[in-house]
Design a protein around this motif. Structure first.
Motif, PDB file in Angstrom:
ATOM      1  N   GLN A  70       0.823  -1.204   0.000  1.00  0.00           N
ATOM      2  CA  GLN A  70       0.000   0.000   0.000  1.00  0.00           C
ATOM      3  C   GLN A  70       0.860   1.259   0.000  1.00  0.00           C
ATOM      4  O   GLN A  70       1.887   1.321   0.659  1.00  0.00           O
ATOM      5  CB  GLN A  70      -0.895   0.036   1.250  1.00  0.00           C
ATOM      6  N   ASN A  71       0.388   2.261  -0.728  1.00  0.00           N
ATOM      7  CA  ASN A  71       0.955   3.590  -0.709  1.00  0.00           C
ATOM      8  C   ASN A  71      -0.220   4.542  -0.580  1.00  0.00           C
ATOM      9  O   ASN A  71      -1.245   4.358  -1.228  1.00  0.00           O
ATOM     10  CB  ASN A  71       1.747   3.865  -1.991  1.00  0.00           C
ATOM     11  N   ALA A  72      -0.107   5.556   0.208  1.00  0.00           N
ATOM     12  CA  ALA A  72      -1.232   6.426   0.554  1.00  0.00           C
ATOM     13  C   ALA A  72      -1.788   7.262  -0.590  1.00  0.00           C
ATOM     14  O   ALA A  72      -2.826   7.888  -0.441  1.00  0.00           O
ATOM     15  CB  ALA A  72      -0.835   7.352   1.697  1.00  0.00           C
ATOM     16  N   ALA A  73      -1.154   7.300  -1.733  1.00  0.00           N
ATOM     17  CA  ALA A  73      -1.657   8.105  -2.860  1.00  0.00           C
ATOM     18  C   ALA A  73      -3.042   7.621  -3.285  1.00  0.00           C
ATOM     19  O   ALA A  73      -3.359   6.442  -3.219  1.00  0.00           O
ATOM     20  CB  ALA A  73      -0.696   8.013  -4.035  1.00  0.00           C
ATOM     21  N   CYS A  74      -3.882   8.542  -3.722  1.00  0.00           N
ATOM     22  CA  CYS A  74      -5.264   8.210  -4.074  1.00  0.00           C
ATOM     23  C   CYS A  74      -5.430   7.716  -5.504  1.00  0.00           C
ATOM     24  O   CYS A  74      -6.441   7.123  -5.838  1.00  0.00           O
ATOM     25  CB  CYS A  74      -6.167   9.427  -3.861  1.00  0.00           C
ATOM     26  N   ASP A  75      -4.489   8.002  -6.365  1.00  0.00           N
ATOM     27  CA  ASP A  75      -4.606   7.541  -7.738  1.00  0.00           C
ATOM     28  C   ASP A  75      -3.338   6.789  -8.118  1.00  0.00           C
ATOM     29  O   ASP A  75      -2.380   6.768  -7.377  1.00  0.00           O
ATOM     30  CB  ASP A  75      -4.837   8.710  -8.689  1.00  0.00           C
ATOM     31  N   HIS A 127      -3.226   0.080  -9.520  1.00  0.00           N
ATOM     32  CA  HIS A 127      -3.820  -0.902  -8.613  1.00  0.00           C
ATOM     33  C   HIS A 127      -3.696  -2.262  -9.300  1.00  0.00           C
ATOM     34  O   HIS A 127      -4.015  -2.392 -10.483  1.00  0.00           O
ATOM     35  CB  HIS A 127      -5.282  -0.573  -8.339  1.00  0.00           C
ATOM     36  N   ASP A 148      -1.698  -1.158  -4.098  1.00  0.00           N
ATOM     37  CA  ASP A 148      -2.220   0.152  -4.469  1.00  0.00           C
ATOM     38  C   ASP A 148      -1.045   1.122  -4.466  1.00  0.00           C
ATOM     39  O   ASP A 148      -0.567   1.515  -3.405  1.00  0.00           O
ATOM     40  CB  ASP A 148      -3.294   0.629  -3.488  1.00  0.00           C
ATOM     41  N   ASN A 149      -0.556   1.433  -5.656  1.00  0.00           N
ATOM     42  CA  ASN A 149       0.574   2.340  -5.817  1.00  0.00           C
ATOM     43  C   ASN A 149       1.842   1.854  -5.130  1.00  0.00           C
ATOM     44  O   ASN A 149       2.699   2.652  -4.762  1.00  0.00           O
ATOM     45  CB  ASN A 149       0.220   3.747  -5.334  1.00  0.00           C
ATOM     46  N   SER A 169       5.671   4.035  -5.481  1.00  0.00           N
ATOM     47  CA  SER A 169       4.843   3.821  -6.654  1.00  0.00           C
ATOM     48  C   SER A 169       5.625   3.390  -7.899  1.00  0.00           C
ATOM     49  O   SER A 169       5.120   3.478  -9.002  1.00  0.00           O
ATOM     50  CB  SER A 169       4.052   5.093  -6.966  1.00  0.00           C
TER      51      SER A 169
END
Length: 76
Positions: A17-22, A25, A42-43, A51
């Motif tokens: 997981q990476n906190a970026a929203c886009d 995936h 996710d990123n 990412s």
């Protein structure tokens, strides 16, 4: 598929997981003989907490092998 062990694919965590929203995936469910793997990201990717992933990483190796196996280009 037997080469996946030599590059560490079977040791991937269940989640990256990476906190970026886009971004990117991905999800993988893989079974071969007595081994199985369920991993997603996710990123973020195996061997890297950000990412991006190295072209020498197990993730890049897997994507290249998948392209060869399926004949699909541009999986990355």
């Amino acid at each position: 598929l037997s080469d996946l062990g030599s590059v560490g694919v079977w040791q991937w965590k269940s989640s990256y997981q990476n906190a970026a929203c886009d971004g990117t995936h991905w999800q993988l469910s893989l079974s071969f003989r007595e081994q199985s793997l369920h991993s997603k990201g996710d990123n973020a990717f195996p061997e890297h907490g950000d990412s991006d992933y190295s072209t020498a990483s197990s993730f890049a190796y897997f994507l290249n092998a998948l392209e060869k196996l399926t004949g699909l280009k541009g999986i990355r």
